[in-house]
Design a protein around this motif. Structure first.
Motif, PDB file in Angstrom:
ATOM      1  N   PHE A  92       0.837  -1.208   0.000  1.00 35.36           N
ATOM      2  CA  PHE A  92       0.000   0.000   0.000  1.00 35.36           C
ATOM      3  C   PHE A  92       0.870   1.256   0.000  1.00 35.36           C
ATOM      4  CE2 PHE A  92      -2.343   3.443   1.931  1.00 35.36           C
ATOM      5  CZ  PHE A  92      -3.629   3.322   1.415  1.00 35.36           C
ATOM      6  N   ASP A  93       1.850   1.301   0.897  1.00 39.29           N
ATOM      7  CA  ASP A  93       2.697   2.490   1.010  1.00 39.29           C
ATOM      8  C   ASP A  93       3.520   2.718  -0.257  1.00 39.29           C
ATOM      9  OD1 ASP A  93       1.701   2.862   3.522  1.00 39.29           O
ATOM     10  OD2 ASP A  93       3.456   2.088   4.577  1.00 39.29           O
ATOM     11  N   SER A  94       4.043   1.641  -0.836  1.00 32.21           N
ATOM     12  CA  SER A  94       4.844   1.775  -2.057  1.00 32.21           C
ATOM     13  C   SER A  94       3.993   2.316  -3.205  1.00 32.21           C
ATOM     14  CB  SER A  94       5.457   0.429  -2.447  1.00 32.21           C
ATOM     15  OG  SER A  94       6.365  -0.031  -1.466  1.00 32.21           O
ATOM     16  N   ALA A  95       2.769   1.779  -3.348  1.00 32.03           N
ATOM     17  CA  ALA A  95       1.874   2.241  -4.418  1.00 32.03           C
ATOM     18  C   ALA A  95       1.467   3.694  -4.203  1.00 32.03           C
ATOM     19  CB  ALA A  95       0.636   1.347  -4.486  1.00 32.03           C
ATOM     20  N   ARG A  96       1.161   4.058  -2.960  1.00 36.47           N
ATOM     21  CA  ARG A  96       0.765   5.443  -2.669  1.00 36.47           C
ATOM     22  C   ARG A  96       1.905   6.417  -2.961  1.00 36.47           C
ATOM     23  NH1 ARG A  96       0.679   6.107   3.269  1.00 36.47           N
ATOM     24  NH2 ARG A  96       2.902   6.068   2.767  1.00 36.47           N
ATOM     25  N   ASN A  97       3.098   6.092  -2.492  1.00 31.98           N
ATOM     26  CA  ASN A  97       4.235   6.981  -2.724  1.00 31.98           C
ATOM     27  C   ASN A  97       4.560   7.098  -4.209  1.00 31.98           C
ATOM     28  OD1 ASN A  97       4.436   7.293   0.038  1.00 31.98           O
ATOM     29  ND2 ASN A  97       6.072   5.792   0.275  1.00 31.98           N
ATOM     30  N   ALA A  98       4.386   5.980  -4.945  1.00 37.10           N
ATOM     31  CA  ALA A  98       4.657   6.005  -6.380  1.00 37.10           C
ATOM     32  C   ALA A  98       3.591   6.783  -7.139  1.00 37.10           C
ATOM     33  CB  ALA A  98       4.737   4.575  -6.918  1.00 37.10           C
ATOM     34  N   ALA A  99       2.343   6.781  -6.640  1.00 32.92           N
ATOM     35  CA  ALA A  99       1.254   7.490  -7.317  1.00 32.92           C
ATOM     36  C   ALA A  99       1.244   8.977  -7.007  1.00 32.92           C
ATOM     37  CB  ALA A  99      -0.089   6.874  -6.923  1.00 32.92           C
ATOM     38  N   THR A 134       7.863   4.828 -14.073  1.00 28.29           N
ATOM     39  CA  THR A 134       7.660   3.391 -14.284  1.00 28.29           C
ATOM     40  C   THR A 134       8.419   2.526 -13.283  1.00 28.29           C
ATOM     41  OG1 THR A 134       9.446   3.470 -15.917  1.00 28.29           O
ATOM     42  CG2 THR A 134       7.176   3.604 -16.742  1.00 28.29           C
ATOM     43  N   ASP A 135       9.378   3.121 -12.554  1.00 29.39           N
ATOM     44  CA  ASP A 135      10.190   2.354 -11.609  1.00 29.39           C
ATOM     45  C   ASP A 135       9.940   2.748 -10.157  1.00 29.39           C
ATOM     46  OD1 ASP A 135      11.473   1.030 -13.703  1.00 29.39           O
ATOM     47  OD2 ASP A 135      12.990   2.589 -13.893  1.00 29.39           O
ATOM     48  N   LEU A 136       9.026   3.668  -9.914  1.00 32.51           N
ATOM     49  CA  LEU A 136       8.860   4.204  -8.565  1.00 32.51           C
ATOM     50  C   LEU A 136       8.394   3.155  -7.561  1.00 32.51           C
ATOM     51  CD1 LEU A 136       7.369   7.801  -8.947  1.00 32.51           C
ATOM     52  CD2 LEU A 136       9.466   7.125  -7.772  1.00 32.51           C
ATOM     53  N   TRP A 183      11.303  -7.438 -11.387  1.00 37.67           N
ATOM     54  CA  TRP A 183      11.842  -7.216 -10.040  1.00 37.67           C
ATOM     55  C   TRP A 183      13.354  -7.090 -10.078  1.00 37.67           C
ATOM     56  CZ3 TRP A 183      14.724 -10.831  -6.969  1.00 37.67           C
ATOM     57  CH2 TRP A 183      14.933 -10.421  -5.641  1.00 37.67           C
ATOM     58  N   ARG A 184      14.015  -8.011 -10.828  1.00 38.95           N
ATOM     59  CA  ARG A 184      15.478  -7.961 -10.918  1.00 38.95           C
ATOM     60  C   ARG A 184      15.956  -6.709 -11.637  1.00 38.95           C
ATOM     61  NH1 ARG A 184      14.806 -13.576 -12.055  1.00 38.95           N
ATOM     62  NH2 ARG A 184      14.930 -13.115 -14.287  1.00 38.95           N
ATOM     63  N   SER A 185      15.270  -6.339 -12.704  1.00 35.32           N
ATOM     64  CA  SER A 185      15.692  -5.142 -13.436  1.00 35.32           C
ATOM     65  C   SER A 185      15.486  -3.889 -12.585  1.00 35.32           C
ATOM     66  CB  SER A 185      14.908  -5.011 -14.744  1.00 35.32           C
ATOM     67  OG  SER A 185      13.538  -4.747 -14.511  1.00 35.32           O
ATOM     68  N   GLY A 186      14.438  -3.912 -11.746  1.00 35.39           N
ATOM     69  CA  GLY A 186      14.207  -2.785 -10.851  1.00 35.39           C
ATOM     70  C   GLY A 186      15.328  -2.625  -9.848  1.00 35.39           C
ATOM     71  N   LEU A 187      15.799  -3.736  -9.300  1.00 34.92           N
ATOM     72  CA  LEU A 187      16.918  -3.677  -8.363  1.00 34.92           C
ATOM     73  C   LEU A 187      18.166  -3.126  -9.046  1.00 34.92           C
ATOM     74  CD1 LEU A 187      16.597  -7.046  -6.382  1.00 34.92           C
ATOM     75  CD2 LEU A 187      15.832  -4.765  -5.709  1.00 34.92           C
ATOM     76  N   ALA A 188      18.401  -3.578 -10.271  1.00 32.30           N
ATOM     77  CA  ALA A 188      19.574  -3.088 -11.013  1.00 32.30           C
ATOM     78  C   ALA A 188      19.455  -1.594 -11.288  1.00 32.30           C
ATOM     79  CB  ALA A 188      19.712  -3.854 -12.329  1.00 32.30           C
ATOM     80  N   THR A 189      18.245  -1.150 -11.616  1.00 32.73           N
ATOM     81  CA  THR A 189      18.031   0.277 -11.866  1.00 32.73           C
ATOM     82  C   THR A 189      18.307   1.089 -10.616  1.00 32.73           C
ATOM     83  OG1 THR A 189      16.351  -0.205 -13.529  1.00 32.73           O
ATOM     84  CG2 THR A 189      16.340   2.008 -12.587  1.00 32.73           C
ATOM     85  N   MET A 190      17.871   0.595  -9.468  1.00 33.55           N
ATOM     86  CA  MET A 190      18.094   1.320  -8.218  1.00 33.55           C
ATOM     87  C   MET A 190      19.585   1.417  -7.906  1.00 33.55           C
ATOM     88  SD  MET A 190      15.077   2.142  -7.541  1.00 33.55           S
ATOM     89  CE  MET A 190      14.730   1.951  -9.296  1.00 33.55           C
ATOM     90  N   LEU A 191      20.296   0.315  -8.108  1.00 36.41           N
ATOM     91  CA  LEU A 191      21.725   0.318  -7.818  1.00 36.41           C
ATOM     92  C   LEU A 191      22.491   1.230  -8.764  1.00 36.41           C
ATOM     93  CD1 LEU A 191      22.313  -3.495  -7.110  1.00 36.41           C
ATOM     94  CD2 LEU A 191      22.229  -1.625  -5.453  1.00 36.41           C
ATOM     95  N   GLY A 192      21.953   1.439  -9.967  1.00 35.95           N
ATOM     96  CA  GLY A 192      22.629   2.301 -10.935  1.00 35.95           C
ATOM     97  C   GLY A 192      22.295   3.769 -10.795  1.00 35.95           C
ATOM     98  N   ASN A 193      21.388   4.116  -9.878  1.00 32.65           N
ATOM     99  CA  ASN A 193      20.970   5.502  -9.684  1.00 32.65           C
ATOM    100  C   ASN A 193      21.674   6.058  -8.453  1.00 32.65           C
ATOM    101  OD1 ASN A 193      19.440   7.837  -8.784  1.00 32.65           O
ATOM    102  ND2 ASN A 193      17.817   7.204 -10.180  1.00 32.65           N
TER     103      ASN A 193
END
Length: 425
Positions: A115-122, A344-346, A208-218
């Motif tokens: 819930f919190d992740s979706a709210r913060n992303a929206a 798209t990655d939030l 999920w894996r690509s999201g983790l990689a994106t976070m590590l690259g930011n």
């Protein structure tokens, strides 16, 4: 803050978050009291917290990934309905069947994180970038208000009707939240189109894996999460050793412990209002650094206070004050991620955020358990304060010169899409 209150979609989503927060604190307060009353064991009672923490660590990032694949408003409403359903087993007294309590607590931890992740992303789809800090402060305000209301109701309910009142209260609050989200989605119907990420052809695990990689690259996300992790360890130390500090250093009983934990929410409410009014004028980097360092400095005053006085009123005041920088820090951290991560990655970004924070808090709790009896509790709590100071320094130095994404798309009244260039914090 006024522009936020004029946005019916934001107000409804904010109100839904408040209902969800009240229900969560109702359960967070009531379930451990019930378990302790049934078993009389502090160790068994701590298992409830451990289950919640472990579920948040292991499944939190997966829950966040859902927000990048589904319509975020629909996801929030479905999660709220699921939360209402999960508490239904509490209508019947579990008694010594504590596995029921653990299942409810663990499921609620994962659903709350979704819930919190979706709210913060929206949130960026509901407000303009200039108002993101203020919007996040209003969201943080929910936690403090929910704590004040939910904790009080949780203690009252568990002493009157066991888990039955907890279940009724949870169902009412969560279903109200779901209804408000549906209404909020309708009020922001044109905005809702942006809250639904484009269709994905890859598998959930691949996303999920690509999201983790994106976070590590930011870089911004890495620095922000490093700062948050230091704060999480500090919070874990505090949760365990605070009770010991009140007993040994202040020579007080559990009554003062409860009062001090409660009044911190008053500072949180004040902090939410202050940051809400000033958020548009303050950079997220400044809020993070000032919030963490101020928190650390007030903590140092508290831990060294017994050398001067043990008067409860002094500590009540300090614990009210410490709630203000806590809200400032979290508002800045959320805005920092929202401004630097593509829409798209939030969801996955906040899933990782919560998972790492929970893991860091667990590490702090474990360290407190190992060091609390071997060393002076005041000495270990000095480490807690230093960790908060380090968190502020990491945010100030690490985020210096880092500009958020430029050309952030936001939806404004009338459904018009506008490209807004953001300046560096």
């Amino acid at each position: 803050m006024a522009p936020l209150l004029r946005s019916r979609g934001f107000v409804l989503i904010w109100a839904a978050g408040l209902c969800s927060s009240v229900a969560s604190w109702l359960l967070l307060t009531g379930l451990p009291i019930y378990v302790f009353g049934v078993t009389g064991s502090a160790f068994t009672t701590s298992a409830v917290f451990l289950v919640e923490l472990l579920c948040g660590i292991t499944l939190g990032s997966f829950a966040g990934a859902l927000a990048d694949r589904l319509d975020r408003f629909r996801l929030m409403s479905c999660v709220a309905v699921a939360q209402a359903a999960v508490v239904l087993p509490l209508l019947a007294e579990p008694g010594h069947h504590l596995w029921i309590i653990c299942l409810v607590a663990g499921a609620q931890a994962v659903l709350t994180q979704a819930f919190d992740s979706a709210r913060n992303a929206a949130l960026p789809s509901l407000v303009e970038p200039a108002h993101l800090v203020s919007a996040n402060s209003m969201v943080a305000l929910n936690i403090s208000v929910g704590r004040l209301i939910g904790s009080s109701l949780g203690g009252f309910a568990i002493t009157r009707a066991g888990t039955g009142y907890l279940a009724v209260g949870g169902v009412v609050a969560f279903t109200t939240a779901a209804a408000l989200i549906v209404a909020g989605r309708r009020a922001a119907r044109r905005d809702a189109a942006r809250s639904k990420p484009p269709g994905r052809t890859s598998s959930f695990l691949a996303d999920w894996r690509s999201g983790l990689a994106t976070m590590l690259g930011n870089r911004t996300v890495r620095v922000t999460i490093l700062s948050v992790a230091l704060g999480g360890i500090a919070q874990g130390l505090f949760v365990v050793l605070f009770v010991v500090f009140v007993s040994r250093a202040l020579q007080a009983d559990g009554t003062l412990t409860g009062v001090l934990r409660g009044v911190q929410a008053i500072g949180g409410v004040a902090g939410g209002l202050i940051v809400g009014m000033l958020g548009a004028r303050l950079s997220s980097r400044l809020l993070m650094s000032l919030g963490a360092t101020t928190f650390g400095l007030i903590s140092l005053i508290i831990w060294n206070g017994p050398a001067v006085t043990r008067q409860p009123g002094w500590y009540v005041l300090l614990f009210i004050l410490v709630g203000v920088p806590g809200v400032a820090y979290s508002s800045g951290a959320f805005a920092q991620i929202q401004r630097s991560v593509p829409d798209t990655d939030l969801g996955r970004a906040f899933g990782v955020y919560y998972a790492i924070y929970n893991a860091a808090q667990g590490l702090g709790m474990a360290a407190a358990g190992l060091l609390g009896d071997a060393l002076s509790v005041v000495l270990v709590l000095h480490v807690q304060a230093v960790l908060y100071l380090a968190s502020g320094v990491v945010a100030y130095v690490g985020l210096r010169g880092v500009a958020p994404r430029s050309g952030t798309t936001v939806l404004v009244s009338g459904g018009e899409r506008r490209e807004t260039a953001e300046s560096a914090p």
